[in-house]
Design a protein around this motif. Structure first.
Motif, mmCIF file in Angstrom:
data_model
loop_
_atom_site.group_PDB
_atom_site.id
_atom_site.type_symbol
_atom_site.label_atom_id
_atom_site.label_comp_id
_atom_site.label_asym_id
_atom_site.label_seq_id
_atom_site.Cartn_x
_atom_site.Cartn_y
_atom_site.Cartn_z
ATOM 1 N N VAL A 108 53.250 86.428 39.471
ATOM 2 C CA VAL A 108 53.948 87.603 40.020
ATOM 3 C C VAL A 108 52.932 88.560 40.645
ATOM 4 C CG1 VAL A 108 55.286 89.667 39.388
ATOM 5 C CG2 VAL A 108 55.961 87.420 38.505
ATOM 6 N N GLU A 109 51.800 88.728 39.957
ATOM 7 C CA GLU A 109 50.747 89.616 40.468
ATOM 8 C C GLU A 109 50.247 89.113 41.829
ATOM 9 O OE1 GLU A 109 46.520 91.387 38.940
ATOM 10 O OE2 GLU A 109 47.777 90.381 37.466
ATOM 11 N N GLN A 110 50.027 87.796 41.917
ATOM 12 C CA GLN A 110 49.570 87.196 43.184
ATOM 13 C C GLN A 110 50.630 87.388 44.280
ATOM 14 O OE1 GLN A 110 47.032 85.807 44.794
ATOM 15 N NE2 GLN A 110 48.358 85.231 46.507
ATOM 16 N N LEU A 111 51.891 87.141 43.911
ATOM 17 C CA LEU A 111 52.980 87.276 44.885
ATOM 18 C C LEU A 111 53.039 88.699 45.444
ATOM 19 C CD1 LEU A 111 55.584 86.325 46.316
ATOM 20 C CD2 LEU A 111 56.819 86.741 44.209
ATOM 21 N N LEU A 112 52.926 89.686 44.531
ATOM 22 C CA LEU A 112 53.039 91.073 44.978
ATOM 23 C C LEU A 112 51.786 91.550 45.709
ATOM 24 C CD1 LEU A 112 54.937 92.713 41.988
ATOM 25 C CD2 LEU A 112 55.847 91.813 44.133
ATOM 26 N N SER A 113 50.695 90.850 45.477
ATOM 27 C CA SER A 113 49.475 91.278 46.142
ATOM 28 C C SER A 113 49.380 90.753 47.581
ATOM 29 C CB SER A 113 48.281 90.871 45.262
ATOM 30 O OG SER A 113 47.268 90.310 46.000
ATOM 31 N N ALA A 141 55.035 93.514 55.154
ATOM 32 C CA ALA A 141 55.874 92.646 54.323
ATOM 33 C C ALA A 141 55.496 92.789 52.843
ATOM 34 C CB ALA A 141 55.730 91.197 54.774
ATOM 35 N N SER A 142 54.199 92.862 52.556
ATOM 36 C CA SER A 142 53.735 93.006 51.172
ATOM 37 C C SER A 142 54.221 94.326 50.578
ATOM 38 C CB SER A 142 52.212 92.972 51.106
ATOM 39 O OG SER A 142 51.763 91.662 51.155
ATOM 40 N N LYS A 143 54.151 95.365 51.382
ATOM 41 C CA LYS A 143 54.575 96.689 50.913
ATOM 42 C C LYS A 143 56.085 96.654 50.591
ATOM 43 C CE LYS A 143 53.755 101.503 51.880
ATOM 44 N NZ LYS A 143 53.366 102.546 52.773
ATOM 45 N N GLU A 144 56.841 96.020 51.486
ATOM 46 C CA GLU A 144 58.294 95.927 51.283
ATOM 47 C C GLU A 144 58.621 95.140 50.009
ATOM 48 O OE1 GLU A 144 59.572 96.182 56.023
ATOM 49 O OE2 GLU A 144 59.975 94.335 54.921
ATOM 50 N N LEU A 145 57.861 94.066 49.792
ATOM 51 C CA LEU A 145 58.102 93.246 48.599
ATOM 52 C C LEU A 145 57.834 94.035 47.317
ATOM 53 C CD1 LEU A 145 59.044 90.303 48.357
ATOM 54 C CD2 LEU A 145 56.675 89.638 47.978
ATOM 55 N N ASN A 146 56.803 94.890 47.364
ATOM 56 C CA ASN A 146 56.491 95.731 46.203
ATOM 57 C C ASN A 146 57.580 96.767 45.942
ATOM 58 O OD1 ASN A 146 53.601 95.461 44.856
ATOM 59 N ND2 ASN A 146 53.505 94.728 46.960
ATOM 60 N N ILE A 148 60.759 96.339 46.701
ATOM 61 C CA ILE A 148 61.862 95.556 46.141
ATOM 62 C C ILE A 148 61.598 95.263 44.659
ATOM 63 C CG2 ILE A 148 62.969 93.262 46.210
ATOM 64 C CD1 ILE A 148 62.620 93.284 49.252
ATOM 65 N N ALA A 149 60.341 94.922 44.345
ATOM 66 C CA ALA A 149 59.985 94.600 42.948
ATOM 67 C C ALA A 149 60.243 95.786 42.023
ATOM 68 C CB ALA A 149 58.522 94.170 42.884
ATOM 69 N N ARG A 150 59.942 96.989 42.513
ATOM 70 C CA ARG A 150 60.184 98.180 41.674
ATOM 71 C C ARG A 150 61.673 98.463 41.551
ATOM 72 N NH1 ARG A 150 56.202 100.558 44.697
ATOM 73 N NH2 ARG A 150 57.676 102.068 45.559
ATOM 74 N N LYS A 151 62.375 98.370 42.658
ATOM 75 C CA LYS A 151 63.814 98.669 42.649
ATOM 76 C C LYS A 151 64.591 97.655 41.805
ATOM 77 C CE LYS A 151 63.829 102.366 44.835
ATOM 78 N NZ LYS A 151 64.274 103.570 44.135
ATOM 79 N N ALA A 152 64.149 96.397 41.831
ATOM 80 C CA ALA A 152 64.867 95.347 41.091
ATOM 81 C C ALA A 152 64.432 95.286 39.622
ATOM 82 C CB ALA A 152 64.632 93.996 41.767
ATOM 83 N N GLU A 157 58.875 101.286 37.676
ATOM 84 C CA GLU A 157 58.840 102.266 38.768
ATOM 85 C C GLU A 157 57.504 103.009 38.835
ATOM 86 O OE1 GLU A 157 60.742 103.276 41.232
ATOM 87 O OE2 GLU A 157 62.663 102.311 40.926
ATOM 88 N N GLU A 158 56.947 103.341 37.624
ATOM 89 C CA GLU A 158 55.729 104.166 37.633
ATOM 90 C C GLU A 158 54.467 103.372 37.977
ATOM 91 O OE1 GLU A 158 56.727 103.422 33.213
ATOM 92 O OE2 GLU A 158 57.763 103.743 35.106
#
Lengths: 163, 296
Positions: A108-113, A141-146, A148-152, A157-158
């Protein structure tokens, strides 16, 4: 025929997927399950599916991550249950409680990075050999994925963005 | 000419870039024009990322679909896993308004919206639905007449069947028809529909993964196959690299290694390309046997 009740019938997993309550442990799914077939500690009588169904805290077992969601159990079940869905729910619960294997958190860390599950540096070594242009991280795209990760709720969130 | 937005996924660009290169070269010759974009992210993977958080999995997939919707283009995938994730998301969101609204609330934060206006097809589905095997046959320059091929359709393109609607999940036949179209002989083998065992490898169950790979390959070999072929990069890696690793434990795999060809590599050979052209030297199993078989 009396329908056998599973040990964790009141478990919240059952609430998510009631169909599983009608499993009568006929082992049909186990005959087609690639995990049961090839992992020595499982066999038709004591299969991957039944062990997970009967465990007191099935989400704590790393073995649940062996399920490849091939749905062979779903195709073959004479009772129309959906074990794959149960395993996915168990994986999710395990992840939330910090019980998933360390490699899943690293993935997950790799995906979000870098927004891909393979490191771009590693990918570019292979691409160079094949004569292909190098991959470049798409920052937007990476920023958008992050976000989404927080919202989902995948990350809190923090938590700071990974990119 | 068919126009598709090319969803490369993670595995092909990183581990099997020769397949990416070959697809961009070969597919226009059979009438598929691929448009590249760097706006896609990982699909994400249906085994592990779906397990980590289902809402994130759906939302990230919906974001990828929204990218294609903005460009008004249908998506073509080369990976069973990507197809599974994107097709399930597309179907669920199109058929469940509450879920769609929930996901769109998340996508609103990044200025995107899932509308449900595009199709998502695996390369094999494009062959089946849009091109047709009869038309494909007309493009074959060097039929692989001497070659006996064991096809492995893979799990994630077959199930859930009510969504993917690709083939009979219990007794799939399209991949064998594809092999036949290329002039080769499809080999029926007992474990054709069985899993490649990738999740065993991912879970670190080395012995079980090796046994799974050995079981399929020996079965295909005994049925008379000279090559194993699949259209899923995860299955490909499991059979190619996985076989290379399993051969350390099983002498039979060392003695009779089974070459593995991705569907588009097999197609390229039938379209007159050489083993060098398809990047065969980048495979882990590169037995020279089939070079004689194909006379190239």
């Amino acid at each position: 025929m009396e329908v056998l009740r599973l040990k964790y019938e009141k478990n919240e997993m059952i609430k998510k997927d009631k169909s599983i309550e009608v499993c009568f442990k006929c082992s049909t799914c186990s005959k087609f399950c690639p995990i049961t077939q090839f992992v020595k500690r499982y066999n038709i009588e004591d299969s991957f599916v039944t062990q997970l169904f009967e465990a007191e805290k099935p989400e704590a077992l790393h073995d649940v991550w062996m399920c490849c969601a091939c749905e062979k159990c779903v195709i073959t079940c004479p009772q129309d249950t959906n074990p794959t869905e149960v395993f996915t729910n168990l994986k999710e619960k395990a992840y939330q409680e910090g019980l998933a294997p360390a490699i899943i958190y690293r993935l997950v860390e790799q995906l979000l990075s870098e927004s891909t599950v393979y490191g771009i540096k590693f990918a570019n070594m292979a691409r160079k050999r094949a004569g292909l242009k190098e991959l470049v991280k798409n920052e937007k795209a990476s920023k958008e994925l992050n976000i989404i990760a927080r919202k989902a709720g995948l990350v809190q969130e923090e938590e700071k963005e990974k990119c | 000419m068919l126009n598709y937005l090319f969803f490369k996924g993670c595995t092909i660009p990183a581990s099997l870039p020769n397949i990416e290169k070959l697809s961009l070269e070969i597919l226009p010759e059979i009438g598929i024009n691929l448009t590249e974009t760097d706006e896609f992210t990982c699909c994400p993977d249906p085994i592990r990322i779906q397990g980590a958080n289902q809402l994130f999995w759906l939302s990230a997939a919906a974001r990828n679909i929204a990218v294609a919707e903005e460009k008004q283009m249908d998506i073509m995938t080369l990976c069973n896993g990507c197809e599974n994730t994107l097709a399930i998301t597309n179907y669920k969101l199109k058929n469940n308004k509450d879920l769609k609204d929930k996901i769109n609330e998340i996508l609103k934060e990044i200025g995107k919206e899932f509308k449900g206006t595009v199709k998502i097809k695996h390369f094999l589905q494009v062959l089946k639905d849009d091109i047709g095997l009869e038309n494909l046959k007309k493009r074959i320059k060097t039929p692989l007449t001497e070659l006996k091929v064991a096809g492995h359709p893979g799990c994630h393109i077959l199930m859930p069947n009510e969504i993917l609607k690709f083939d009979n999940p219990v007794d799939p036949e399209f991949y064998d028809k594809f092999i036949e179209t290329l002039g080769a002989t499809p080999i029926d083998y007992l474990t054709k529909n069985d899993c490649c065992g990738v999740s065993l490898s991912l879970a670190g169950e080395k012995e079980a993964a090796n046994n799974c790979v050995k079981s399929k390959i020996i079965d295909a070999l005994e049925a008379g196959a000279q090559v194993l072929s699949t259209a899923c990069p995860s299955c490909f890696t499991q059979f190619d690299t996985g076989q290379f690793i399993a051969a350390r434990d099983f002498i039979e795999l060392k003695e009779s290694p089974m070459p593995v060809l991705y569907a588009i590599e097999l197609l390229a050979l039938a379209m007159g390309r050489t083993f060098e052209d398809i990047g065969y030297n980048l495979h882990r199993v590169k037995t020279p046997l089939e070079l004689k078989v194909l006379k190239v």
